[in-house]
Design a protein around this motif. Sequence first.
Motif, PDB file in Angstrom:
ATOM      1  N   GLN A 202       0.758  -1.194  -0.045  1.00 57.89           N
ATOM      2  CA  GLN A 202      -0.017   0.047  -0.090  1.00 57.89           C
ATOM      3  C   GLN A 202       0.962   1.265   0.043  1.00 57.89           C
ATOM      4  OE1 GLN A 202      -3.030   0.107  -0.632  1.00 57.89           O
ATOM      5  NE2 GLN A 202      -4.317  -0.977   0.731  1.00 57.89           N
ATOM      6  N   TYR A 227      -4.238  -1.125  10.913  1.00 59.90           N
ATOM      7  CA  TYR A 227      -3.007  -1.830  11.219  1.00 59.90           C
ATOM      8  C   TYR A 227      -2.332  -0.806  12.070  1.00 59.90           C
ATOM      9  CZ  TYR A 227       1.180  -4.973  11.140  1.00 59.90           C
ATOM     10  OH  TYR A 227       2.292  -5.850  11.499  1.00 59.90           O
ATOM     11  N   PHE A 231      -1.884   4.682   6.797  1.00 64.29           N
ATOM     12  CA  PHE A 231      -2.717   5.449   6.311  1.00 64.29           C
ATOM     13  C   PHE A 231      -2.992   6.978   6.993  1.00 64.29           C
ATOM     14  CE2 PHE A 231      -3.726   2.188   3.205  1.00 64.29           C
ATOM     15  CZ  PHE A 231      -3.692   3.086   1.866  1.00 64.29           C
ATOM     16  N   ASP A 247      -8.747  -0.636  14.305  1.00 63.91           N
ATOM     17  CA  ASP A 247      -8.396  -2.081  14.118  1.00 63.91           C
ATOM     18  C   ASP A 247      -8.627  -3.025  15.124  1.00 63.91           C
ATOM     19  OD1 ASP A 247      -6.229  -3.109  11.924  1.00 63.91           O
ATOM     20  OD2 ASP A 247      -6.297  -4.349  13.648  1.00 63.91           O
ATOM     21  N   ASP A 297      -9.513  -0.799   4.067  1.00 67.86           N
ATOM     22  CA  ASP A 297      -8.645  -1.688   3.740  1.00 67.86           C
ATOM     23  C   ASP A 297      -8.405  -3.058   4.355  1.00 67.86           C
ATOM     24  OD1 ASP A 297      -6.126  -2.883   2.395  1.00 67.86           O
ATOM     25  OD2 ASP A 297      -4.861  -1.804   3.622  1.00 67.86           O
TER      26      ASP A 297
HETATM   27  N1  SAH Z   1      -3.933  -0.524   5.838  1.00 72.81           N
HETATM   28  C1  SAH Z   1      -3.073  -1.172   6.698  1.00 72.81           C
HETATM   29  C2  SAH Z   1      -3.021  -2.757   6.470  1.00 72.81           C
HETATM   30  C3  SAH Z   1      -4.352  -3.327   6.727  1.00 72.81           C
HETATM   31  S1  SAH Z   1      -4.222  -5.111   6.857  1.00 72.81           S
HETATM   32  C4  SAH Z   1      -1.658  -0.645   6.194  1.00 72.81           C
HETATM   33  O1  SAH Z   1      -1.831   0.347   5.420  1.00 72.81           O
HETATM   34  O2  SAH Z   1      -0.717  -1.110   6.690  1.00 72.81           O
HETATM   35  C5  SAH Z   1      -5.676  -5.491   7.633  1.00 72.81           C
HETATM   36  C6  SAH Z   1      -6.093  -5.118   8.944  1.00 72.81           C
HETATM   37  O3  SAH Z   1      -7.518  -5.445   9.427  1.00 72.81           O
HETATM   38  C7  SAH Z   1      -5.074  -6.157  10.161  1.00 72.81           C
HETATM   39  O4  SAH Z   1      -4.289  -4.947  10.923  1.00 72.81           O
HETATM   40  C8  SAH Z   1      -6.202  -6.450  11.010  1.00 72.81           C
HETATM   41  O5  SAH Z   1      -5.771  -6.598  12.394  1.00 72.81           O
HETATM   42  C9  SAH Z   1      -7.435  -5.909  10.802  1.00 72.81           C
HETATM   43  N2  SAH Z   1      -8.680  -6.603  11.017  1.00 72.81           N
HETATM   44  C10 SAH Z   1      -9.348  -7.847  10.575  1.00 72.81           C
HETATM   45  N3  SAH Z   1     -10.382  -8.042  10.856  1.00 72.81           N
HETATM   46  C11 SAH Z   1     -10.945  -6.748  11.434  1.00 72.81           C
HETATM   47  C12 SAH Z   1     -12.304  -6.380  12.008  1.00 72.81           C
HETATM   48  N4  SAH Z   1     -13.359  -7.215  11.840  1.00 72.81           N
HETATM   49  N5  SAH Z   1     -12.341  -5.136  12.456  1.00 72.81           N
HETATM   50  C13 SAH Z   1     -11.184  -4.383  12.670  1.00 72.81           C
HETATM   51  N6  SAH Z   1     -10.007  -4.535  12.128  1.00 72.81           N
HETATM   52  C14 SAH Z   1      -9.688  -5.704  11.553  1.00 72.81           C
END
Ligand code: SAH
Length: 410
Positions: A202, A227, A231, A247, A297
């Motif tokens: 990303q 995460y 962002f 998250d 995301d």
């Molecule tokens: N946007 C982030 C990457 C996201 S990865 C970046 O730029 O680094 C997806 C994330 O979703 C993970 O951190 C995971 O902990 C979170 N996640 C998974 N299921 C979730 C839920 N139901 N509610 C909130 N967060 C969740």
Amino acid sequence: MKVIRLREGKERSLLRRHPWVFEGSIAKGGGDAGETVRVEAADGRFLCWAAFSPSSQIRVRAWSFDEAERIDAAFFQRRVQQAVAMRARLAIASDGVRLVHGEADGLPGLIVDRYADTLSSQFLSAGTERWKSQIADALLAATGCTRIYERSDSGVRGLEGLPSVAGWLRGEGATEITIREHDWRLTLDVASGHKTGYYLDQRDNRALFARLVRQFGVKRVLNCYSYTGGFSIAALAGGAEEVISVDSSGPALERACAHVVLNGFDPARHTALDADVNATLRQLIKDGRQFDAIVLDPPKFAASAAHAERASRAYKDINRLAFKLLAPGGLLLTFSCSGGIGAELFHKIVAGAGHDAGVDGYLLQRLEAAPDHPTSITFPEGEYLKGLAILQRASASVGAPVPLHLDEEK
Ligand code: SAH
């Protein structure tokens, strides 16, 4: 040398240089886990040198389509050098770089990310497992790094009949690392972070987000599935006044908060919510909140194309809720990293979500993974991350919005 003979007509995909052979395509032959085999068409014609994987549906993964090529330590040196050289040409604005991206780099099942002076790796196929030591040496030689951490603790190892493994493969020391991404500093832990530690794919979309936040004068930002807040930092760098990171991982959010401070932003501008995104979106709607920009995301909702339908509903749901929370003229960056959901289908899902929310918008830009996560033209299956940058049309009216039943679902 063991030989795998394919069934009549099953050579076609290998002739197109697609690197996989499924179990059902094999007429006869076999080998040990990760053993190099010669793959032949039904008529005995040479097709490729490949790694055999006795317990995987993907029974054979091609190493080379060149009959004269030998699969040995020098072969892995060449492939690794090629992959590293390609990244050097990309002029990436970070010292966090994906150096090896599996099939796209001719190394099926191998993932290697460079975080500053440390490599973090995943060996996800029987073939890469078999050649691990030679690959590790090749990686150190090609990069000048002295440390490789191994995160072969992904669920897909099980499909290959391989145990979960994590720890230093070469070198040792602290697993906490600081990288520079664009103008920001970010930390990660190769031992406890997701995947190899961070989501490098990303990177370019985070830079785009910072630019758009500035360009559109975005004040209030909701970063869903944040995460460690990549962002969110982009939003703060773009001038946002209020950023909420949501998250379900407490440690990831702690790191997001630390990143705010590390980059010199006032912590009062940032809030971390340890909660489920879907429930949070519903609560924010109930509270009458609005945001000038929202990032969605989520993790992979569809493990494969077989789960596409259920995943489609889940994607539609969160996108519909996000559209409801967008202030007039607001910006939505929405993603799917499910390989089983193609870019066209994802666009349709988001369109349906907009329709149900009674919101229309301009498609500003189609988004994808950063170029150090390439797709090879012979392996379109490698494409996984797709996204849309949407600017809500301020006076949207696309028919009566479908009423939201906040308490009914989930
Ligand atoms: N946007 C982030 C990457 C996201 S990865 C970046 O730029 O680094 C997806 C994330 O979703 C993970 O951190 C995971 O902990 C979170 N996640 C998974 N299921 C979730 C839920 N139901 N509610 C909130 N967060 C969740």
